[in-house]
Scaffold this motif. Structure first.
Motif, PDB file in Angstrom:
ATOM      1  N   SER A 239      -2.193  13.563   6.207  1.00 55.22           N
ATOM      2  CA  SER A 239      -2.906  12.503   6.916  1.00 55.22           C
ATOM      3  C   SER A 239      -2.516  11.114   6.421  1.00 55.22           C
ATOM      4  CB  SER A 239      -4.420  12.707   6.781  1.00 55.22           C
ATOM      5  OG  SER A 239      -4.816  12.688   5.422  1.00 55.22           O
ATOM      6  N   VAL A 240      -2.388  10.929   5.107  1.00 56.37           N
ATOM      7  CA  VAL A 240      -2.093   9.604   4.568  1.00 56.37           C
ATOM      8  C   VAL A 240      -0.655   9.192   4.856  1.00 56.37           C
ATOM      9  CG1 VAL A 240      -1.927   8.225   2.456  1.00 56.37           C
ATOM     10  CG2 VAL A 240      -3.856   9.782   2.772  1.00 56.37           C
ATOM     11  N   PHE A 241       0.292  10.106   4.659  1.00 52.30           N
ATOM     12  CA  PHE A 241       1.698   9.749   4.816  1.00 52.30           C
ATOM     13  C   PHE A 241       2.101   9.561   6.280  1.00 52.30           C
ATOM     14  CE2 PHE A 241       1.636  10.572   0.483  1.00 52.30           C
ATOM     15  CZ  PHE A 241       2.863  10.316  -0.116  1.00 52.30           C
ATOM     16  N   SER A 242       1.286  10.072   7.208  1.00 59.92           N
ATOM     17  CA  SER A 242       1.583   9.873   8.634  1.00 59.92           C
ATOM     18  C   SER A 242       0.732   8.760   9.244  1.00 59.92           C
ATOM     19  CB  SER A 242       1.334  11.177   9.406  1.00 59.92           C
ATOM     20  OG  SER A 242      -0.037  11.553   9.336  1.00 59.92           O
ATOM     21  N   SER A 243      -0.018   8.039   8.433  1.00 60.92           N
ATOM     22  CA  SER A 243      -0.946   7.021   8.934  1.00 60.92           C
ATOM     23  C   SER A 243      -0.230   5.732   9.333  1.00 60.92           C
ATOM     24  CB  SER A 243      -1.995   6.697   7.865  1.00 60.92           C
ATOM     25  OG  SER A 243      -1.381   6.039   6.758  1.00 60.92           O
ATOM     26  N   ALA A 244      -0.939   4.927  10.126  1.00 63.07           N
ATOM     27  CA  ALA A 244      -0.414   3.612  10.492  1.00 63.07           C
ATOM     28  C   ALA A 244      -0.257   2.732   9.256  1.00 63.07           C
ATOM     29  CB  ALA A 244      -1.350   2.951  11.508  1.00 63.07           C
ATOM     30  N   ASP A 245      -1.149   2.883   8.292  1.00 61.90           N
ATOM     31  CA  ASP A 245      -1.047   2.097   7.064  1.00 61.90           C
ATOM     32  C   ASP A 245       0.209   2.435   6.283  1.00 61.90           C
ATOM     33  OD1 ASP A 245      -3.270   0.565   7.452  1.00 61.90           O
ATOM     34  OD2 ASP A 245      -4.488   1.493   5.885  1.00 61.90           O
ATOM     35  N   ALA A 246       0.620   3.700   6.291  1.00 65.77           N
ATOM     36  CA  ALA A 246       1.853   4.078   5.593  1.00 65.77           C
ATOM     37  C   ALA A 246       3.055   3.383   6.222  1.00 65.77           C
ATOM     38  CB  ALA A 246       2.028   5.595   5.624  1.00 65.77           C
ATOM     39  N   LYS A 247       3.065   3.336   7.555  1.00 66.04           N
ATOM     40  CA  LYS A 247       4.155   2.632   8.249  1.00 66.04           C
ATOM     41  C   LYS A 247       4.096   1.143   7.941  1.00 66.04           C
ATOM     42  CE  LYS A 247       4.377   5.927  12.118  1.00 66.04           C
ATOM     43  NZ  LYS A 247       3.285   6.811  11.683  1.00 66.04           N
ATOM     44  N   GLU A 248       2.881   0.587   7.921  1.00 68.76           N
ATOM     45  CA  GLU A 248       2.722  -0.831   7.632  1.00 68.76           C
ATOM     46  C   GLU A 248       3.179  -1.158   6.211  1.00 68.76           C
ATOM     47  OE1 GLU A 248       1.484  -4.893   7.459  1.00 68.76           O
ATOM     48  OE2 GLU A 248       2.217  -3.537   9.018  1.00 68.76           O
ATOM     49  N   GLY A 249       2.884  -0.281   5.276  1.00 66.10           N
ATOM     50  CA  GLY A 249       3.308  -0.505   3.896  1.00 66.10           C
ATOM     51  C   GLY A 249       4.814  -0.563   3.778  1.00 66.10           C
ATOM     52  N   ALA A 250       5.500   0.330   4.486  1.00 61.37           N
ATOM     53  CA  ALA A 250       6.962   0.338   4.449  1.00 61.37           C
ATOM     54  C   ALA A 250       7.528  -0.923   5.104  1.00 61.37           C
ATOM     55  CB  ALA A 250       7.492   1.590   5.152  1.00 61.37           C
ATOM     56  N   MET A 251       6.964  -1.305   6.256  1.00 60.99           N
ATOM     57  CA  MET A 251       7.464  -2.491   6.966  1.00 60.99           C
ATOM     58  C   MET A 251       7.216  -3.761   6.152  1.00 60.99           C
ATOM     59  SD  MET A 251       9.009  -1.624   9.660  1.00 60.99           S
ATOM     60  CE  MET A 251       9.167  -3.276  10.350  1.00 60.99           C
ATOM     61  N   ALA A 252       6.049  -3.849   5.533  1.00 62.62           N
ATOM     62  CA  ALA A 252       5.735  -5.029   4.721  1.00 62.62           C
ATOM     63  C   ALA A 252       6.699  -5.147   3.546  1.00 62.62           C
ATOM     64  CB  ALA A 252       4.297  -4.945   4.218  1.00 62.62           C
ATOM     65  N   PHE A 253       7.065  -4.022   2.956  1.00 56.85           N
ATOM     66  CA  PHE A 253       8.023  -4.037   1.852  1.00 56.85           C
ATOM     67  C   PHE A 253       9.382  -4.531   2.336  1.00 56.85           C
ATOM     68  CE2 PHE A 253      11.408  -1.856  -0.485  1.00 56.85           C
ATOM     69  CZ  PHE A 253      11.162  -2.323  -1.773  1.00 56.85           C
ATOM     70  N   LEU A 254       9.832  -4.013   3.486  1.00 57.97           N
ATOM     71  CA  LEU A 254      11.142  -4.403   4.016  1.00 57.97           C
ATOM     72  C   LEU A 254      11.164  -5.867   4.445  1.00 57.97           C
ATOM     73  CD1 LEU A 254      11.937  -1.216   6.127  1.00 57.97           C
ATOM     74  CD2 LEU A 254      13.010  -1.895   3.960  1.00 57.97           C
ATOM     75  N   GLU A 255      10.049  -6.329   4.992  1.00 56.06           N
ATOM     76  CA  GLU A 255       9.964  -7.704   5.475  1.00 56.06           C
ATOM     77  C   GLU A 255       9.496  -8.686   4.407  1.00 56.06           C
ATOM     78  OE1 GLU A 255       7.425  -7.377   8.874  1.00 56.06           O
ATOM     79  OE2 GLU A 255       8.860  -6.139  10.005  1.00 56.06           O
ATOM     80  N   LYS A 256       9.260  -8.168   3.194  1.00 51.54           N
ATOM     81  CA  LYS A 256       8.888  -8.998   2.040  1.00 51.54           C
ATOM     82  C   LYS A 256       7.645  -9.853   2.332  1.00 51.54           C
ATOM     83  CE  LYS A 256      13.606  -9.092   0.301  1.00 51.54           C
ATOM     84  NZ  LYS A 256      14.763  -9.897  -0.115  1.00 51.54           N
ATOM     85  N   ARG A 257       6.588  -9.173   2.808  1.00 52.91           N
ATOM     86  CA  ARG A 257       5.315  -9.831   3.096  1.00 52.91           C
ATOM     87  C   ARG A 257       4.184  -8.959   2.615  1.00 52.91           C
ATOM     88  NH1 ARG A 257       3.078  -6.941   7.182  1.00 52.91           N
ATOM     89  NH2 ARG A 257       4.483  -5.825   8.596  1.00 52.91           N
ATOM     90  N   SER A 258       2.982  -9.524   2.594  1.00 53.02           N
ATOM     91  CA  SER A 258       1.811  -8.737   2.224  1.00 53.02           C
ATOM     92  C   SER A 258       1.409  -7.826   3.378  1.00 53.02           C
ATOM     93  CB  SER A 258       0.641  -9.661   1.873  1.00 53.02           C
ATOM     94  OG  SER A 258       0.947 -10.452   0.742  1.00 53.02           O
ATOM     95  N   PRO A 259       1.051  -6.585   3.103  1.00 50.26           N
ATOM     96  CA  PRO A 259       0.669  -5.676   4.194  1.00 50.26           C
ATOM     97  C   PRO A 259      -0.678  -6.030   4.804  1.00 50.26           C
ATOM     98  CG  PRO A 259       0.395  -4.611   2.072  1.00 50.26           C
ATOM     99  CD  PRO A 259       1.063  -5.910   1.791  1.00 50.26           C
ATOM    100  N   ASP A 260      -0.842  -5.690   6.058  1.00 48.67           N
ATOM    101  CA  ASP A 260      -2.094  -5.894   6.778  1.00 48.67           C
ATOM    102  C   ASP A 260      -2.724  -4.514   6.994  1.00 48.67           C
ATOM    103  OD1 ASP A 260      -4.199  -6.744   8.322  1.00 48.67           O
ATOM    104  OD2 ASP A 260      -3.001  -7.036  10.139  1.00 48.67           O
ATOM    105  N   TRP A 261      -3.522  -4.088   6.033  1.00 48.01           N
ATOM    106  CA  TRP A 261      -4.092  -2.730   6.074  1.00 48.01           C
ATOM    107  C   TRP A 261      -5.178  -2.622   7.143  1.00 48.01           C
ATOM    108  CZ3 TRP A 261      -0.613  -0.400   3.522  1.00 48.01           C
ATOM    109  CH2 TRP A 261      -0.144  -0.832   2.275  1.00 48.01           C
ATOM    110  N   GLN A 262      -5.208  -1.494   7.834  1.00 42.66           N
ATOM    111  CA  GLN A 262      -6.223  -1.225   8.848  1.00 42.66           C
ATOM    112  C   GLN A 262      -7.127  -0.054   8.481  1.00 42.66           C
ATOM    113  OE1 GLN A 262      -6.579  -3.274  11.520  1.00 42.66           O
ATOM    114  NE2 GLN A 262      -4.946  -4.471  10.539  1.00 42.66           N
ATOM    115  N   GLY A 263      -6.741   0.681   7.439  1.00 46.44           N
ATOM    116  CA  GLY A 263      -7.543   1.836   7.027  1.00 46.44           C
ATOM    117  C   GLY A 263      -7.434   3.011   7.973  1.00 46.44           C
ATOM    118  N   LYS A 264      -6.280   3.113   8.641  1.00 51.12           N
ATOM    119  CA  LYS A 264      -6.076   4.249   9.555  1.00 51.12           C
ATOM    120  C   LYS A 264      -4.603   4.524   9.724  1.00 51.12           C
ATOM    121  CE  LYS A 264      -6.455   1.099  13.509  1.00 51.12           C
ATOM    122  NZ  LYS A 264      -7.203   0.788  14.743  1.00 51.12           N
TER     123      LYS A 264
END
Length: 264
Positions: A239-264
């Motif tokens: 559930s966690v590794f397939s979440s939208a937040d997991a994708k957001e964490g990866a994108m934020a790292f690549l884009e060198k910005r702070s992630p915008d967590w949604q809790g889902k």
């Protein structure tokens, strides 16, 4: 910062950004637990669990005499304190807090000494910041009793021989020794305890809420039920590794910005 006061100001709940600050406000009674305090703490916990923007809790007492003196014996003798642990949602949330089952990470801020039931409440936190002037202990055996509110579980947090020293002698230990044996995570000067605890909570709150909840649950389960921890690991990883937040964490790292967590 927004502020709300409940239960005749005996518990003050403040929102500090992404952190929920819950303060026991009975300094004249050494912040002892009565029905109103139990309900107030539980309500603050519920608010944090139901608001995806609140990602950590700081639990503290008011004043420099005690973090919490444990159960209010006067109210307990009259049968009043038990009302706080009734079937209400807030009462159930307090009980989950005492068992370490609240999904939001909790930082305990020991503004002063915590013994007996007060130390049991403090140990419901995941991390503890302590005043350098604080002392910690379980004096129950000195009164012919034992730490029946979860204190006997302290051996899951510190070496067993140190846990038994606390439980069998009833003698308190200093904040410095509590740090040395791993009972507390950080020591601060008395006037800096809240700021230090908030700083730790803010570091936690910057992380993904799903990952935080999973990490907390699995770490605690690994201590008490390793087989169940392995089972839950499989469920949570999906559930966690397939979440939208997991994708957001990866994108934020690549884009060198702070992630915008949604809790889902």
């Amino acid at each position: 910062m927004t502020t709300s006061q409940d239960n005749a100001d005996q518990v003050i709940v403040e929102r500090r950004g992404n952190v929920q600050l819950i303060r026991i406000n009975r300094p004249e009674a050494r912040n002892a637990l009565n029905g109103a305090v139990i309900q107030g703490i539980g309500q603050g916990v519920l608010e944090a669990e139901n608001d995806p923007q609140l990602r950590a809790i700081v639990l503290i007492g008011t004043g420099d005499k005690a973090f919490c003196a444990g159960m209010d014996l006067k109210e307990f003798a009259s049968g009043g304190t038990g009302a706080g642990l009734g079937s209400s949602e807030a009462g159930e949330a307090y009980q989950r807090l005492s068992r370490g089952q609240v999904s939001v990470p909790v930082v305990g801020a020991a503004n002063a000494t915590a013994v007996g039931g007060g130390l049991e409440l403090l140990l419901s936190a995941d991390l503890i910041v302590a005043s350098s002037a604080a002392k910690f202990g379980f004096p129950e055996v000195k009164r012919g009793l034992y730490a029946a509110g979860g204190g006997t579980d302290v051996g899951t947090r510190i070496p067993l021989n140190i846990a038994l020293e606390l439980l069998l002698t009833g003698d308190p230990i200093t904040a410095e020794r509590a740090y040395q044996v791993g009972l507390v995570n950080l020591i601060a000067e008395p006037e800096q305890v809240l700021d230090a605890a908030l700083a730790v909570a803010e570091r936690i709150a910057a992380n993904g809420p799903l990952g935080l909840a999973a990490s907390k649950e699995l770490a605690r389960l690994a201590v008490t039920d390793h087989a169940e921890a392995r089972r839950r690991q499989g469920e949570l990883q999906k559930s966690v590794f397939s979440s939208a937040d997991a994708k957001e964490g990866a994108m934020a790292f690549l884009e060198k910005r702070s992630p915008d967590w949604q809790g889902k």
